[in-house]
Design a protein around this motif. Structure first.
Motif, PDB file in Angstrom:
ATOM      1  N   GLU A  77     107.500   3.616 -34.331  1.00 36.96           N
ATOM      2  CA  GLU A  77     108.056   2.683 -35.312  1.00 36.96           C
ATOM      3  C   GLU A  77     109.092   1.734 -34.718  1.00 36.96           C
ATOM      4  O   GLU A  77     109.426   0.717 -35.326  1.00 36.96           O
ATOM      5  CB  GLU A  77     108.661   3.457 -36.478  1.00 36.96           C
ATOM      6  N   SER A  78     109.577   2.063 -33.516  1.00 37.53           N
ATOM      7  CA  SER A  78     110.587   1.208 -32.893  1.00 37.53           C
ATOM      8  C   SER A  78     109.986   0.181 -31.936  1.00 37.53           C
ATOM      9  O   SER A  78     110.681  -0.728 -31.482  1.00 37.53           O
ATOM     10  CB  SER A  78     111.603   2.067 -32.122  1.00 37.53           C
ATOM     11  N   VAL A  79     108.695   0.326 -31.620  1.00 34.70           N
ATOM     12  CA  VAL A  79     108.047  -0.592 -30.679  1.00 34.70           C
ATOM     13  C   VAL A  79     107.608  -1.842 -31.431  1.00 34.70           C
ATOM     14  O   VAL A  79     106.766  -1.786 -32.334  1.00 34.70           O
ATOM     15  CB  VAL A  79     106.830   0.075 -30.002  1.00 34.70           C
ATOM     16  N   THR A  80     108.170  -2.974 -31.051  1.00 39.76           N
ATOM     17  CA  THR A  80     107.918  -4.226 -31.757  1.00 39.76           C
ATOM     18  C   THR A  80     106.645  -4.905 -31.249  1.00 39.76           C
ATOM     19  O   THR A  80     106.109  -4.554 -30.189  1.00 39.76           O
ATOM     20  CB  THR A  80     109.092  -5.190 -31.569  1.00 39.76           C
ATOM     21  N   ASP A  81     106.205  -5.906 -31.985  1.00 36.10           N
ATOM     22  CA  ASP A  81     105.062  -6.700 -31.532  1.00 36.10           C
ATOM     23  C   ASP A  81     105.345  -7.329 -30.169  1.00 36.10           C
ATOM     24  O   ASP A  81     104.459  -7.417 -29.313  1.00 36.10           O
ATOM     25  CB  ASP A  81     104.749  -7.813 -32.544  1.00 36.10           C
ATOM     26  N   LYS A  82     106.580  -7.751 -29.970  1.00 33.44           N
ATOM     27  CA  LYS A  82     106.965  -8.356 -28.694  1.00 33.44           C
ATOM     28  C   LYS A  82     106.840  -7.347 -27.559  1.00 33.44           C
ATOM     29  O   LYS A  82     106.362  -7.679 -26.458  1.00 33.44           O
ATOM     30  CB  LYS A  82     108.404  -8.878 -28.778  1.00 33.44           C
ATOM     31  N   ASP A  83     107.256  -6.110 -27.816  1.00 36.60           N
ATOM     32  CA  ASP A  83     107.134  -5.047 -26.816  1.00 36.60           C
ATOM     33  C   ASP A  83     105.667  -4.793 -26.472  1.00 36.60           C
ATOM     34  O   ASP A  83     105.304  -4.639 -25.297  1.00 36.60           O
ATOM     35  CB  ASP A  83     107.759  -3.746 -27.320  1.00 36.60           C
ATOM     36  N   TRP A  84     104.834  -4.701 -27.510  1.00 38.46           N
ATOM     37  CA  TRP A  84     103.399  -4.486 -27.299  1.00 38.46           C
ATOM     38  C   TRP A  84     102.801  -5.606 -26.466  1.00 38.46           C
ATOM     39  O   TRP A  84     102.068  -5.357 -25.501  1.00 38.46           O
ATOM     40  CB  TRP A  84     102.672  -4.399 -28.642  1.00 38.46           C
ATOM     41  N   GLN A  85     103.093  -6.853 -26.831  1.00 38.68           N
ATOM     42  CA  GLN A  85     102.498  -7.984 -26.127  1.00 38.68           C
ATOM     43  C   GLN A  85     102.935  -8.036 -24.671  1.00 38.68           C
ATOM     44  O   GLN A  85     102.130  -8.294 -23.778  1.00 38.68           O
ATOM     45  CB  GLN A  85     102.866  -9.298 -26.825  1.00 38.68           C
ATOM     46  N   ALA A  86     104.223  -7.769 -24.444  1.00 42.24           N
ATOM     47  CA  ALA A  86     104.738  -7.788 -23.072  1.00 42.24           C
ATOM     48  C   ALA A  86     104.050  -6.744 -22.208  1.00 42.24           C
ATOM     49  O   ALA A  86     103.719  -6.988 -21.041  1.00 42.24           O
ATOM     50  CB  ALA A  86     106.252  -7.553 -23.070  1.00 42.24           C
ATOM     51  N   ASP A  87     103.798  -5.564 -22.786  1.00 40.69           N
ATOM     52  CA  ASP A  87     103.152  -4.495 -22.031  1.00 40.69           C
ATOM     53  C   ASP A  87     101.689  -4.828 -21.742  1.00 40.69           C
ATOM     54  O   ASP A  87     101.198  -4.592 -20.637  1.00 40.69           O
ATOM     55  CB  ASP A  87     103.259  -3.177 -22.789  1.00 40.69           C
ATOM     56  N   PHE A  88     100.999  -5.364 -22.727  1.00 41.94           N
ATOM     57  CA  PHE A  88      99.608  -5.771 -22.509  1.00 41.94           C
ATOM     58  C   PHE A  88      99.523  -6.886 -21.474  1.00 41.94           C
ATOM     59  O   PHE A  88      98.632  -6.882 -20.619  1.00 41.94           O
ATOM     60  CB  PHE A  88      98.959  -6.214 -23.826  1.00 41.94           C
TER      61      PHE A  88
ATOM     62  N   ALA B 132     103.213  12.236 -27.779  1.00 41.71           N
ATOM     63  CA  ALA B 132     104.002  11.547 -28.788  1.00 41.71           C
ATOM     64  C   ALA B 132     105.047  10.665 -28.105  1.00 41.71           C
ATOM     65  O   ALA B 132     105.515  10.971 -27.009  1.00 41.71           O
ATOM     66  CB  ALA B 132     104.688  12.563 -29.704  1.00 41.71           C
ATOM     67  N   LYS B 133     105.370   9.569 -28.733  1.00 40.16           N
ATOM     68  CA  LYS B 133     106.404   8.648 -28.244  1.00 40.16           C
ATOM     69  C   LYS B 133     106.079   8.112 -26.857  1.00 40.16           C
ATOM     70  O   LYS B 133     106.964   7.900 -26.029  1.00 40.16           O
ATOM     71  CB  LYS B 133     107.776   9.334 -28.239  1.00 40.16           C
ATOM     72  N   SER B 134     104.795   7.891 -26.606  1.00 43.91           N
ATOM     73  CA  SER B 134     104.372   7.422 -25.277  1.00 43.91           C
ATOM     74  C   SER B 134     103.824   5.998 -25.298  1.00 43.91           C
ATOM     75  O   SER B 134     103.274   5.539 -24.310  1.00 43.91           O
ATOM     76  CB  SER B 134     103.298   8.356 -24.725  1.00 43.91           C
ATOM     77  N   MET B 135     103.974   5.319 -26.410  1.00 44.48           N
ATOM     78  CA  MET B 135     103.448   3.954 -26.510  1.00 44.48           C
ATOM     79  C   MET B 135     104.556   2.935 -26.252  1.00 44.48           C
ATOM     80  O   MET B 135     105.720   3.221 -26.484  1.00 44.48           O
ATOM     81  CB  MET B 135     102.833   3.744 -27.895  1.00 44.48           C
ATOM     82  N   PRO B 136     104.181   1.763 -25.718  1.00 43.88           N
ATOM     83  CA  PRO B 136     102.829   1.212 -25.574  1.00 43.88           C
ATOM     84  C   PRO B 136     102.095   1.594 -24.287  1.00 43.88           C
ATOM     85  O   PRO B 136     100.909   1.328 -24.158  1.00 43.88           O
ATOM     86  CB  PRO B 136     103.078  -0.297 -25.606  1.00 43.88           C
ATOM     87  N   THR B 137     102.777   2.215 -23.340  1.00 41.06           N
ATOM     88  CA  THR B 137     102.172   2.447 -22.026  1.00 41.06           C
ATOM     89  C   THR B 137     100.842   3.181 -22.079  1.00 41.06           C
ATOM     90  O   THR B 137      99.876   2.781 -21.430  1.00 41.06           O
ATOM     91  CB  THR B 137     103.155   3.211 -21.117  1.00 41.06           C
TER      92      THR B 137
ATOM     93  N   ALA C 223     106.731   1.996 -20.135  1.00 40.07           N
ATOM     94  CA  ALA C 223     107.469   1.543 -21.320  1.00 40.07           C
ATOM     95  C   ALA C 223     107.066   2.434 -22.487  1.00 40.07           C
ATOM     96  O   ALA C 223     105.923   2.413 -22.929  1.00 40.07           O
ATOM     97  CB  ALA C 223     107.137   0.085 -21.624  1.00 40.07           C
ATOM     98  N   THR C 224     108.003   3.233 -22.963  1.00 38.07           N
ATOM     99  CA  THR C 224     107.679   4.184 -24.026  1.00 38.07           C
ATOM    100  C   THR C 224     108.784   4.214 -25.072  1.00 38.07           C
ATOM    101  O   THR C 224     109.940   3.873 -24.792  1.00 38.07           O
ATOM    102  CB  THR C 224     107.493   5.603 -23.474  1.00 38.07           C
ATOM    103  N   GLY C 225     108.419   4.642 -26.266  1.00 39.87           N
ATOM    104  CA  GLY C 225     109.401   4.752 -27.332  1.00 39.87           C
ATOM    105  C   GLY C 225     108.770   5.320 -28.583  1.00 39.87           C
ATOM    106  O   GLY C 225     107.566   5.578 -28.634  1.00 39.87           O
ATOM    107  N   GLU C 226     109.572   5.536 -29.597  1.00 44.75           N
ATOM    108  CA  GLU C 226     109.055   5.975 -30.881  1.00 44.75           C
ATOM    109  C   GLU C 226     108.201   4.860 -31.472  1.00 44.75           C
ATOM    110  O   GLU C 226     108.585   3.690 -31.451  1.00 44.75           O
ATOM    111  CB  GLU C 226     110.197   6.339 -31.816  1.00 44.75           C
TER     112      GLU C 226
END
Length: 257
Positions: free
Chosen positions: A101-112, A151-156, A96-99
């Motif tokens: 500023e576009s990665v939301t808290d929900k995206d972060w939590q789901a990945d963790f 770059a653009k490799s988060m949240p993974t 799961a990757t993206g810019e």
């Protein structure tokens, strides 16, 4: 070479396709009793049927490892069926990757939840069972971006880096119990996500793999079976003096060890 896996019980998360499926098949071929866990029942049953047809022993559990209660249920079902767990392959999760500023808290939590907390919860539940027999293997499947994020490799890349830290810490804490903890850091490996990417682009998947392979020093994209070979080694008696290590399985792509 006998890897000493006969009568061992191995749990593989994300075991219905790709790397997880290949690991399950390889461990079953080596004589282990395999438990595969994933969300989709249909694919799980197909893999289980394939393993049984080849003479292997397998239990398929449909579950979402991003949920605490589901992790507990998986371990309970394994113990109910076999009374032990010797090997844990924490493999669930896709890239799961993206810019940033576009990665939301929900995206972060789901990945963790899917990649890190699943491994934490399952390890915490499996370790007491491994300690009873003074024998255990935990293998965390991560990726090379955990060591060298782009770059653009988060949240993974962040969740995978946390997985590497957990690997090293657990290896030291439970070495006295003969519980060995290692990681496989993958690069480009043939997988469903690449097939979907090719379909979206309207090109044959082999054309995509040929293009991607040009970026790899070995000149090709890796196969899930090649990951499974290394996972089987880490799961076996052959790795009896290896813990707290990570192997880059990337065809030479990474610039770091």
């Amino acid at each position: 070479m006998d890897l000493g896996l006969k009568n061992r019980v191995a749990l593989v998360t994300g075991g219905s396709q790709g790397i997880g499926k290949a690991c399950a098949i390889k461990l079953a071929e080596e004589g282990a009793t395999v438990v595969i866990a994933a969300r989709g029942r249909e694919l799980l049953d197909q893999v289980a049927a394939e393993i049984r047809a080849a003479g292997g022993k397998v239990l398929a559990i449909a579950a979402d490892v991003s949920q605490d209660a589901e992790c507990a249920r998986i371990i309970q079902e394994v113990l109910k069926a076999y009374g032990r767990i010797d090997i844990l392959i924490n493999n669930a999760g896709t890239s799961a990757t993206g810019e940033f500023e576009s990665v939301t808290d929900k995206d972060w939590q789901a990945d963790f939840d899917l990649k890190l907390f699943a491994a934490i919860r399952l390890s915490r539940l499996a370790i007491p069972e491994m300690r009873k027999n003074k024998w255990g293997r935990i293998i965390n499947v991560t990726n090379i971006g955990a060591k060298q994020p782009k770059a653009k490799s988060m949240p993974t890349t962040v969740t995978r880096a946390a997985g590497l830290a957990m690997t090293k810490a657990l290896s030291k804490e439970f070495a006295a119990d003969n519980i060995l903890v290692n990681s496989v850091c993958i690069g480009l490996i043939r997988a469903g996500q690449h097939e979907r990417k090719a379909a979206k682009a309207g090109i044959p998947v082999e054309e995509l793999y040929e293009k991607q392979g040009k970026e790899v020093p070995l000149g090709r994209v890796g196969r899930a079976e090649e990951v499974a070979n290394v996972v089987a080694f880490f799961s076996s008696e052959a790795s009896s003096y290896v813990t707290g290590s990570s192997v880059n399985l990337d065809g030479g792509t990474s610039a770091v060890m």
